[in-house]
Design an enzyme around this catalytic site. Structure first.
Site, PDB file in Angstrom:
ATOM      1  N   THR A  44       1.785  -4.044   2.834  1.00 49.60           N
ATOM      2  CA  THR A  44       2.818  -4.764   3.572  1.00 49.60           C
ATOM      3  C   THR A  44       2.711  -6.269   3.383  1.00 49.60           C
ATOM      4  O   THR A  44       3.701  -6.988   3.487  1.00 49.60           O
ATOM      5  CB  THR A  44       2.728  -4.403   5.063  1.00 49.60           C
ATOM      6  N   TYR A 124      -7.358   4.825   1.716  1.00 45.91           N
ATOM      7  CA  TYR A 124      -5.898   4.813   1.833  1.00 45.91           C
ATOM      8  C   TYR A 124      -5.351   5.916   0.929  1.00 45.91           C
ATOM      9  O   TYR A 124      -5.322   5.785  -0.286  1.00 45.91           O
ATOM     10  CB  TYR A 124      -5.352   3.445   1.432  1.00 45.91           C
ATOM     11  N   LYS A 152      -6.458   6.359   6.062  1.00 51.98           N
ATOM     12  CA  LYS A 152      -5.056   6.109   6.378  1.00 51.98           C
ATOM     13  C   LYS A 152      -4.271   7.190   5.653  1.00 51.98           C
ATOM     14  O   LYS A 152      -4.163   7.193   4.431  1.00 51.98           O
ATOM     15  CB  LYS A 152      -4.619   4.717   5.930  1.00 51.98           C
ATOM     16  N   ILE A 195      -1.956   2.955  11.340  1.00 50.38           N
ATOM     17  CA  ILE A 195      -1.748   1.652  10.696  1.00 50.38           C
ATOM     18  C   ILE A 195      -0.283   1.630  10.303  1.00 50.38           C
ATOM     19  O   ILE A 195       0.136   2.369   9.408  1.00 50.38           O
ATOM     20  CB  ILE A 195      -2.662   1.473   9.470  1.00 50.38           C
TER      21      ILE A 195
END
Length: 284
Positions: A44, A124, A152, A195
């Site tokens: 992001t 991730y 995540k 998240i």
């Protein structure tokens, strides 16, 4: 690693530079709204478009806040940048993208990285970006590695592997939702937290959602979860974080809606839809 963690956008000013004071304010506002922690230099935050000096400046700002901080770091060099920064509590590290090394290769990769990392690692797992699927069995293998503290989980939905994991979670291993639109069902199934890019827009609403599920207030959780899912879908109508930045700019929270190439600014139609779907906090 529990609760809602906000993966911060990187705001740019009118000259195209990183707006560091704005970043600091957005971080403090997220924490004031109840966020359990912050994530810097994640997807992001557009890290691939940042210079080394910009990365360091962002790290300096965020580590100076003093809150629990996770930093996106995918290589040995990036992990080494986190050394000597005590407020960095974890690194968020991608499953190796593009190569598709196989599940044994992924495990070996993280075994090697944790040996040199100065902080624990959150894996991730986002196979629609990396091209590499991981089974529940392999995620349990990763959880057994000393220093790997969570995942995540962003596979695009609530799939059988995450249901398997949440039914019998590995000890001391946080399963965190990484797909904003399915946050509510993931929390209902027992995810430790999330998240969430969408939490840049409404951090308080997502912390309220997590609290509702934790407190067993299922009526409130379902109602709020449905509303936030609609908002998240609108915020992801174009490549992340273009629409999120457009909303933050339209509501006076960041100086420009700018993203850096290869991303393009959000269209007016997507901005209108997101503003309609979002319940926004008052701007100070």
């Amino acid at each position: 690693m529990n609760g809602i963690h906000v993966p911060l956008i990187t705001p740019f000013d009118e000259t195209g530079d990183v707006a560091l004071r704005v970043l600091d304010r957005e971080a403090h506002d997220a924490l004031a709204a109840g966020a359990a922690g912050l994530v810097g230099l994640g997807t992001t935050g557009e890290p691939g478009s940042l210079s080394a000096a910009e990365r360091t400046s962002i790290l300096d700002v965020l580590t100076g806040i003093g809150a629990p901080l996770t930093i996106g770091a995918n290589t040995r060099a990036e992990l080494d940048e986190l050394r000597g920064r005590p407020t960095v509590t974890a690194a968020l590290t991608l499953v190796p993208p593009f190569l598709r090394p196989g599940e044994d290769g992924v495990v070996a990769h993280f075994e090697a990285l944790i040996q040199v990392s100065p902080v624990p690692i959150v894996v991730y797992h986002v196979p629609y970006r990396t091209g590499q699927q991981l089974s529940a069995h392999t995620l349990r293998r990763l959880a057994a590695i000393d220093g790997i503290i969570g995942v995540k989980y962003a596979t695009g939905g609530v799939d059988p592997d995450v249901i398997d994991l949440l039914a019998d979670p590995p000890p001391d291993f946080a399963i965190l939702c990484g797909d904003d639109a399915v946050t509510s069902p993931m929390l209902a199934l027992g995810a430790a937290g999330a998240i969430l890019t969408s939490a840049n827009v409404a951090p308080g609403a997502f912390t309220d959602l997590a609290a509702a599920w934790r407190d067993g207030d299922t009526t409130r959780a379902r109602t709020l979860g449905a509303r936030l899912a609609r908002m998240s879908a609108a915020l992801f109508a174009e490549p992340n974080p273009a629409v999120v930045k457009a909303v933050l700019h339209a509501t006076g929270r960041i100086p420009t809606p700018a993203v850096r190439l290869p991303l393009l600014p959000a269209t007016a139609a997507s901005l209108r839809a997101a503003l309609s779907a979002a319940t926004l906090p008052a701007h100070r």
